[in-house]
Design a protein around this motif. Structure first.
Motif, PDB file in Angstrom:
ATOM      1  N   ILE A 172      33.055  29.097  36.719  1.00  0.00           N
ATOM      2  CA  ILE A 172      33.157  28.842  35.285  1.00  0.00           C
ATOM      3  C   ILE A 172      33.875  27.519  35.038  1.00  0.00           C
ATOM      4  CG2 ILE A 172      34.170  29.676  33.118  1.00  0.00           C
ATOM      5  CD1 ILE A 172      33.725  32.520  34.141  1.00  0.00           C
ATOM      6  N   LEU A 173      33.314  26.758  34.115  1.00  0.00           N
ATOM      7  CA  LEU A 173      33.822  25.429  33.774  1.00  0.00           C
ATOM      8  C   LEU A 173      34.498  25.442  32.402  1.00  0.00           C
ATOM      9  CD1 LEU A 173      33.733  22.236  34.168  1.00  0.00           C
ATOM     10  CD2 LEU A 173      31.539  22.335  32.960  1.00  0.00           C
ATOM     11  N   TRP A 174      35.720  24.942  32.359  1.00  0.00           N
ATOM     12  CA  TRP A 174      36.433  24.726  31.095  1.00  0.00           C
ATOM     13  C   TRP A 174      36.538  23.222  30.849  1.00  0.00           C
ATOM     14  CZ3 TRP A 174      38.321  28.053  27.473  1.00  0.00           C
ATOM     15  CH2 TRP A 174      38.523  29.402  27.823  1.00  0.00           C
ATOM     16  N   GLY A 175      36.484  22.785  29.596  1.00  0.00           N
ATOM     17  CA  GLY A 175      36.650  21.354  29.311  1.00  0.00           C
ATOM     18  C   GLY A 175      37.303  21.144  27.958  1.00  0.00           C
ATOM     19  N   TRP A 176      38.089  20.100  27.883  1.00  0.00           N
ATOM     20  CA  TRP A 176      38.815  19.748  26.649  1.00  0.00           C
ATOM     21  C   TRP A 176      37.937  18.867  25.761  1.00  0.00           C
ATOM     22  CZ3 TRP A 176      42.002  14.766  26.691  1.00  0.00           C
ATOM     23  CH2 TRP A 176      42.592  14.519  25.435  1.00  0.00           C
ATOM     24  N   ILE A 177      37.879  19.202  24.476  1.00  0.00           N
ATOM     25  CA  ILE A 177      37.133  18.404  23.497  1.00  0.00           C
ATOM     26  C   ILE A 177      38.141  17.843  22.500  1.00  0.00           C
ATOM     27  CG2 ILE A 177      35.150  18.377  21.936  1.00  0.00           C
ATOM     28  CD1 ILE A 177      34.510  19.618  24.688  1.00  0.00           C
ATOM     29  N   SER A 231      45.037  19.278  16.695  1.00  0.00           N
ATOM     30  CA  SER A 231      44.170  18.325  17.374  1.00  0.00           C
ATOM     31  C   SER A 231      43.720  18.885  18.719  1.00  0.00           C
ATOM     32  CB  SER A 231      44.910  17.003  17.594  1.00  0.00           C
ATOM     33  OG  SER A 231      44.096  16.110  18.315  1.00  0.00           O
ATOM     34  N   GLY A 232      42.426  18.987  18.906  1.00  0.00           N
ATOM     35  CA  GLY A 232      41.867  19.387  20.202  1.00  0.00           C
ATOM     36  C   GLY A 232      41.379  20.821  20.240  1.00  0.00           C
ATOM     37  N   LEU A 233      40.351  21.034  21.060  1.00  0.00           N
ATOM     38  CA  LEU A 233      39.715  22.347  21.254  1.00  0.00           C
ATOM     39  C   LEU A 233      39.318  22.460  22.713  1.00  0.00           C
ATOM     40  CD1 LEU A 233      36.645  22.015  18.925  1.00  0.00           C
ATOM     41  CD2 LEU A 233      38.695  23.266  18.284  1.00  0.00           C
ATOM     42  N   GLN A 234      38.934  23.650  23.114  1.00  0.00           N
ATOM     43  CA  GLN A 234      38.279  23.810  24.406  1.00  0.00           C
ATOM     44  C   GLN A 234      36.812  24.155  24.149  1.00  0.00           C
ATOM     45  OE1 GLN A 234      39.921  23.184  27.284  1.00  0.00           O
ATOM     46  NE2 GLN A 234      41.870  22.914  26.205  1.00  0.00           N
ATOM     47  N   ALA A 235      35.948  23.598  24.990  1.00  0.00           N
ATOM     48  CA  ALA A 235      34.527  23.957  24.944  1.00  0.00           C
ATOM     49  C   ALA A 235      34.377  25.435  25.293  1.00  0.00           C
ATOM     50  CB  ALA A 235      33.740  23.111  25.935  1.00  0.00           C
ATOM     51  N   ILE A 236      33.256  26.033  24.884  1.00  0.00           N
ATOM     52  CA  ILE A 236      32.946  27.397  25.327  1.00  0.00           C
ATOM     53  C   ILE A 236      32.830  27.353  26.854  1.00  0.00           C
ATOM     54  CG2 ILE A 236      31.192  29.228  25.263  1.00  0.00           C
ATOM     55  CD1 ILE A 236      32.819  28.836  22.623  1.00  0.00           C
ATOM     56  N   PRO A 237      33.538  28.263  27.553  1.00  0.00           N
ATOM     57  CA  PRO A 237      33.428  28.251  29.010  1.00  0.00           C
ATOM     58  C   PRO A 237      31.956  28.369  29.439  1.00  0.00           C
ATOM     59  CG  PRO A 237      34.882  30.049  28.240  1.00  0.00           C
ATOM     60  CD  PRO A 237      34.433  29.300  27.041  1.00  0.00           C
ATOM     61  N   ARG A 238      31.603  27.607  30.478  1.00  0.00           N
ATOM     62  CA  ARG A 238      30.207  27.561  30.919  1.00  0.00           C
ATOM     63  C   ARG A 238      30.103  28.031  32.363  1.00  0.00           C
ATOM     64  NH1 ARG A 238      29.118  21.274  28.989  1.00  0.00           N
ATOM     65  NH2 ARG A 238      29.545  21.620  26.773  1.00  0.00           N
ATOM     66  N   VAL A 266      27.784  34.449  29.303  1.00  0.00           N
ATOM     67  CA  VAL A 266      26.962  35.434  28.554  1.00  0.00           C
ATOM     68  C   VAL A 266      27.785  36.190  27.521  1.00  0.00           C
ATOM     69  CG1 VAL A 266      25.240  35.794  30.341  1.00  0.00           C
ATOM     70  CG2 VAL A 266      27.271  37.234  30.314  1.00  0.00           C
ATOM     71  N   GLU A 267      29.093  36.343  27.793  1.00  0.00           N
ATOM     72  CA  GLU A 267      29.936  37.116  26.880  1.00  0.00           C
ATOM     73  C   GLU A 267      29.903  36.587  25.448  1.00  0.00           C
ATOM     74  OE1 GLU A 267      30.715  36.240  29.968  1.00  0.00           O
ATOM     75  OE2 GLU A 267      32.101  37.649  30.898  1.00  0.00           O
ATOM     76  N   ILE A 268      29.639  35.301  25.285  1.00  0.00           N
ATOM     77  CA  ILE A 268      29.652  34.722  23.939  1.00  0.00           C
ATOM     78  C   ILE A 268      28.559  35.366  23.082  1.00  0.00           C
ATOM     79  CG2 ILE A 268      28.079  32.711  24.192  1.00  0.00           C
ATOM     80  CD1 ILE A 268      31.603  32.504  22.776  1.00  0.00           C
TER      81      ILE A 268
END
Ligand code: FRU
Length: 533
Positions: free
Chosen positions: A289-294, A309-316, A333-335
């Motif tokens: 699973i990949l997490w990333g800062w937006i 300020s700032g969010l995390q992308a939906i984990p992929r 898939v949980e999303i």
């Protein structure tokens, strides 16, 4: 959704207020997902960095806890910067992270959970031996370019390895250390990997992917049926690049496959906003699973006004494409359990020059998946050989520039009358006997507010539109649009701040401004609000 906070998200990870940046130390422990992140407890801008902490059972709903790691020792007294989790034998998690010491040097520290019987791992302790790795005259490490340790992996020689981002002059480096006991770390003579003229390598990530399956692998896995992925976040351009290659365990070096290097034409997880990302192996579901800062595209003044300020992308979930040449990513898939009120788009023809509203969804908070059908390529525009930069091509040929096959796609976060909209669309070109598929995310008309960064993003998508499905999925959430082209072969994330197309006044359209008709089919769902912090 509060009217006075039109940009807060409904299902993306964010704290109630203040600044956030990199994802840190994601892991699963006793069935609970842990997420840590760089956080300023005092302000909307970067500073005073601690590791904030939340947990979840489904990667969708999150419960906040007290900060897990915060300045408390000389070796991190000026900040607790990014790092990663390693699960030691016996299932014990530990964190390696960068601390800023009294001389403002970047050093690497270890923290561990105080109480392993607490599945929430609420309290973290630090060992007195910190720092475990520090810059010195002898090791030639630059004290201001030595940070962001990865998850460590165990070699066949029973030694642990970890890489730390660095640079020498303008050569970016993945500095390699080895250890028998996870406490005494010895710097290797050679970095695991390096590349000239790339500048500081922040947040490196290094992990195996299976050649034959979409399943994720433990970070220490090696063997004939795996390839390795190496990712860096380039401080100079604020972009991430990854390569796929081979890990030579005898020489302890990573060798990218031919033709894939960090450069303008390099592979990216995301061709929009996405930085300081990090993967982890979810052993409960055998996936990586990949997490990333937006970050924001608004001004600091506007961030101060909105208080965050700032969010995390939906984990992929991520895996190796069957070509072996790139990765594929898909929202966990949980999303999908947030989906409600499916609106089916009956198979129909989207005539050249037409716009169709998708009615019945909460367009400010939605999940849309559309498949496009093309039968004839004759009218596709001919690709000029100089059009090698997809972002530039998307900027030159925005959504309003008519073409042959395309632009067709979605207008999201659109106001009635289209004073504001963000367009996510395809254009198909012909290049001799093959087709080149371009995916664009055009923010230029996203807001009447002129102060936002409205850069257009673009990516080429490696699909054959005549013989393969050409699909587009967009996750829309008030001020973020995450788009997945070619079933996850190219992703583009954008931040937008509409002034009219907010909450109930946001609309969703499918459009085709090409001369040729395209067939469409698909669904749109309203997404429920997740319980986040
Ligand atoms: C990346 C980064 C890391 C550093 C952290 C500090 O965004 O600059 O290199 O550890 O953020 O917050």
């Amino acid at each position: 959704h509060p009217v006075n906070e039109p940009y807060r998200t409904g299902y993306h990870f964010q704290p109630p207020k203040n600044w956030i940046n990199d994802p840190n130390g994601p892991l699963i422990y006793k069935g609970i997902y842990h997420f840590f992140y760089q956080y300023n407890p005092l302000d909307v801008v970067w500073g005073n960095i601690v590791w904030a902490h939340s947990t979840s059972t489904d990667l969708v709903n999150w419960t906040p806890h007290d900060a897990a790691i915060y300045p408390s020792q000389p070796s991190d007294i000026n900040g607790c910067w990014s790092g990663s989790a390693t699960i030691l034998p016996g299932g014990k998690p530990v964190m390696l992270y960068t601390g800023i010491d009294p001389q403002n040097r970047q050093v690497q520290n270890l923290a561990y959970p105080k109480n392993l019987s607490d599945p929430f791992l609420r309290e973290w302790a630090k060992i007195p031996q910190n720092p475990l790795m520090a810059p010195s005259q002898a090791n030639q490490i630059n004290a201001s370019s030595f940070r962001d340790p990865t998850t460590a992996w165990l070699g066949p020689d029973k030694k642990w390895r970890v890489i730390i981002g660095g640079k020498t002059n303008q050569t970016g480096e993945a500095i390699l250390y080895r250890s028998k006991d996870f406490l005494n770390w010895v710097k290797a003579k050679q970095p695991l990997h390096s590349a000239e003229k790339t500048g500081m390598w922040e947040c490196p990530d290094f992990f195996p992917v299976s050649i034959h399956s979409q399943n994720g692998l433990d970070t220490s896995k090696i063997g004939p049926d795996v390839k390795h992925v190496f990712k860096v976040s380039l401080d100079n351009t604020r972009r991430e690049y990854y390569t796929i290659g081979t890990y030579n365990i005898d020489k302890d070096i990573y060798i990218p496959d031919k033709g894939s290097v960090e450069s303008d034409s390099g592979l990216r997880y995301d061709y929009g906003k996405f930085y300081a990302s990090k993967t982890f192996f979810d052993s409960s579901k055998n996936r990586r699973i990949l997490w990333g800062w937006i970050n924001e595209s608004s001004t600091v003044e506007d961030d101060i006004k909105k208080g965050w300020s700032g969010l995390q992308a939906i984990p992929r979930t991520l895996w190796l494409d069957k070509s072996g040449k790139q990765l594929v990513q898909w929202p966990v898939v949980e999303i999908e359990k947030l989906r409600e009120k499916e609106v089916k788009l009956p198979s129909s023809v989207l005539k050249g020059g037409s716009v169709h509203e998708v009615l019945g969804v909460t367009a400010a908070q939605a999940d849309v998946e559309i498949t496009f059908g093309i039968s004839d390529l004759k009218k596709a525009e001919v690709l000029d050989p100089s059009w090698t930069n997809p972002q530039l091509l998307c900027s030159r040929k925005g959504a309003s520039v008519k073409g042959g096959l395309g632009p067709f796609g979605l207008l999201v976060l659109a106001s009635k009358g289209l004073k504001e909209y963000t367009s996510v669309f395809y254009r198909i070109f012909k290049d001799h006997n093959k087709h080149v598929v371009l995916l664009c995310s055009d923010q230029s008309r996203s807001s009447l507010n002129k102060d936002n960064d409205k850069t257009t993003y673009g990516a080429f998508v490696n699909v054959d539109p005549l013989h393969e499905k050409l699909s587009l999925r967009s996750l829309i959430d008030h001020s973020i649009v995450e788009s997945f082209g070619g079933e996850g072969k190219a992703c583009i994330t954008a931040r937008v701040y509409p002034t009219l197309a907010i909450n109930g006044d946001a609309h969703l359209y499918a459009f085709n401004y090409g001369t040729e008709d395209v067939k469409i089919t698909g669904s749109a769902w309203s997404l429920k609000t997740a319980k986040i912090n």
